[in-house]
Design an enzyme around this catalytic site. Structure first.
Site, mmCIF file in Angstrom:
data_model
loop_
_atom_site.group_PDB
_atom_site.id
_atom_site.type_symbol
_atom_site.label_atom_id
_atom_site.label_comp_id
_atom_site.label_asym_id
_atom_site.label_seq_id
_atom_site.Cartn_x
_atom_site.Cartn_y
_atom_site.Cartn_z
ATOM 1 N N ASP A 1 -25.423 11.161 -55.896
ATOM 2 C CA ASP A 1 -24.029 10.840 -56.220
ATOM 3 C C ASP A 1 -23.714 9.345 -56.220
ATOM 4 O O ASP A 1 -24.402 8.534 -55.604
ATOM 5 C CB ASP A 1 -23.064 11.579 -55.282
ATOM 6 C CG ASP A 1 -23.355 11.312 -53.801
ATOM 7 O OD1 ASP A 1 -24.526 11.078 -53.435
ATOM 8 O OD2 ASP A 1 -22.398 11.336 -53.002
ATOM 9 N N GLU B 1 -23.782 12.918 -51.049
ATOM 10 C CA GLU B 1 -24.099 12.346 -49.737
ATOM 11 C C GLU B 1 -22.952 11.493 -49.228
ATOM 12 O O GLU B 1 -22.817 11.265 -48.039
ATOM 13 C CB GLU B 1 -25.385 11.501 -49.829
ATOM 14 C CG GLU B 1 -25.972 11.095 -48.480
ATOM 15 C CD GLU B 1 -25.228 9.943 -47.836
ATOM 16 O OE1 GLU B 1 -25.054 9.964 -46.602
ATOM 17 O OE2 GLU B 1 -24.806 9.017 -48.553
ATOM 18 N N GLU B 2 -22.108 11.034 -50.167
ATOM 19 C CA GLU B 2 -21.112 10.009 -49.822
ATOM 20 C C GLU B 2 -19.811 10.545 -49.240
ATOM 21 O O GLU B 2 -18.932 9.769 -48.895
ATOM 22 C CB GLU B 2 -20.762 9.169 -51.069
ATOM 23 C CG GLU B 2 -21.931 8.390 -51.668
ATOM 24 C CD GLU B 2 -22.305 7.164 -50.851
ATOM 25 O OE1 GLU B 2 -21.745 6.984 -49.755
ATOM 26 O OE2 GLU B 2 -23.175 6.416 -51.312
ATOM 27 N N HIS C 1 -22.039 -0.367 -51.351
ATOM 28 C CA HIS C 1 -20.633 -0.015 -51.620
ATOM 29 C C HIS C 1 -19.819 -1.226 -52.090
ATOM 30 O O HIS C 1 -18.598 -1.199 -52.047
ATOM 31 C CB HIS C 1 -19.959 0.648 -50.398
ATOM 32 C CG HIS C 1 -20.611 1.939 -49.982
ATOM 33 N ND1 HIS C 1 -19.970 2.899 -49.225
ATOM 34 C CD2 HIS C 1 -21.848 2.455 -50.217
ATOM 35 C CE1 HIS C 1 -20.794 3.928 -49.017
ATOM 36 N NE2 HIS C 1 -21.942 3.664 -49.609
HETATM 37 NI NI NI Z 1 -26.266 5.794 -49.628
#
Ligand code: NI
Length: 386
Positions: A72, A130-131, A354
């Protein structure tokens, strides 16, 4: 003919151009599934949404290991200016999961070519989401992806480590990531007449300061914990005592004991403040991912393989960090280990994960695929000799 390295980079760029948010990875998972089927793997799609699970079966009842990648992207507007930058407004692969997916596809191809000489079975797990919390791993486990698996391994590319380096840990590696929201309901009023009010901003201030003492006075100084207030909302004007304050934050830890202390002490503290000030305080504490804790034997195996692939001088033991990762759930079920593979290009400015300008050095992707490949060989070599 393209080399495997070129193919891996091409896949990664394609995923990078077409990022998909958590639980929406339908394009990515279709590409992954079609490819795995084309190299002769036994593929299951739509596992926990967009998850893909593929088996390379070589020996009935032989040892089986699983390799996991996450697929993702994040709700971030990309600012890298790369020729293969995201074509989806507001969505970006800013954590390297595009690389993880491409690496594991490459490893699958390399391993499938050796299927007659492996000495064991490999399960490839491509998980969604996963986020976000609770994340995709739990649902994958509930759908049985670990059944018959002896050990599981995974990696995270890490831009803050130099490209081509490898780090892991013999135990705790990444933190349990809990979140909380605290609503303080006081009694608003005139800024000049505090005695007729219950000032929710004063209570919030007390709570924020006092909660830092949970870390300094309740946690064993040789253990670690974090309480961070990341958001605070209160008040309407300079001369009005606020009726309500809402605080949000995160609590992080490595051990279950510390995790319990952070939660119970935060709750006890708010109860106490409720009594002292006569306010009404509601705490909503949510447990997120557990800590990533490697199993020692498996950590030793991956370190050993890494020394061969990345060089002993580039392989080491890391200090655990307080970032979270839902690979933790797999490690609670079966033995395994997780690692960081450095992907920072030291000739360029390094942006953290991020960040809108986050980048990875692609030259490490084929090395990471080679590491998975060597790991399978090593694991089966080891397990058949014991
Ligand atoms: Ni990651």
């Amino acid at each position: 003919m393209k080399s495997l390295a070129e193919e891996i980079i091409e896949w990664r760029r394609d995923f990078h151009k077409h990022p998909e948010l958590s639980f929406e990875e339908s394009r990515t998972s279709k590409i992954v599934a079609d490819f795995l089927r084309s190299i002769g793997l036994d593929v299951k799609e739509r596992v926990n949404g967009n998850g893909v699970v593929a088996d390379l079966k070589t020996i009935e009842n032989g040892p089986t290991i699983a390799f996991r990648a996450d697929m993702d992207a994040l709700p971030i507007q990309e600012e890298t200016g790369l020729p293969f930058a995201s074509q989806v407004p507001g969505v970006m692969h800013a954590c390297g999961h595009d690389g993880h997916t491409a690496i594991l596809m490459g490893a699958a191809k390399r391993l499938s070519l050796q299927r007659n000489h492996l000495g064991g079975n490999v399960r490839f797990i491509f998980q969604p989401a996963e986020e976000v919390s609770p994340g995709g791993a739990l649902g994958m486990i509930e759908e049985g992806v670990l059944e018959g698996v002896d050990a599981i391994f995974g990696l995270h590319l890490w831009s803050e480590l130099p490209s081509g380096t490898f780090q892991t840990s013999y135990g705790p590696m990444m933190a349990a990531t809990d979140s909380f929201s605290i609503e303080i309901n006081g009694k608003g009023g005139h800024g000049g007449m505090p005695h007729n009010t219950i000032d929710s901003i004063v209570i919030a201030s007390h709570l924020i300061m006092a909660s830092q003492q949970i870390i300094s006075r309740n946690i064993d100084p040789l253990e670690s914990g974090v309480i961070t207030f990341g958001k605070m909302n209160s008040g309407t004007a300079f001369n009005i005592i606020a009726n309500q304050a809402v605080l949000e934050g995160t609590a992080r830890s490595f051990s279950p004991g510390v995790r319990n202390i952070l939660q119970t002490k935060l709750e006890t503290l708010t109860k106490g403040l409720e009594n002292i000030y006569g306010a009404d305080i509601n705490v909503n504490y949510q447990r997120g991912y557990p800590a990533v804790v490697n199993h020692k034997t498996e950590a030793e195996i991956i370190l050993d393989v890494a020394r061969d692939v990345f060089g002993p001088e580039n392989t080491g033991i890391m200090k655990p960090n307080m970032v979270g990762e839902d690979f933790a759930y797999y490690l609670k079920e079966i033995p395994g280990a997780f690692c960081f593979i450095g992907a920072g290009d030291t000739n360029k400015p390094i942006y953290p994960h991020h960040h809108p300008r986050f980048q990875i050095d692609e030259t490490v992707l084929p090395m990471a695929a080679e590491w998975f490949y060597q790991l399978a060989l090593k694991y089966f070599g080891t397990s058949s000799s014991t």
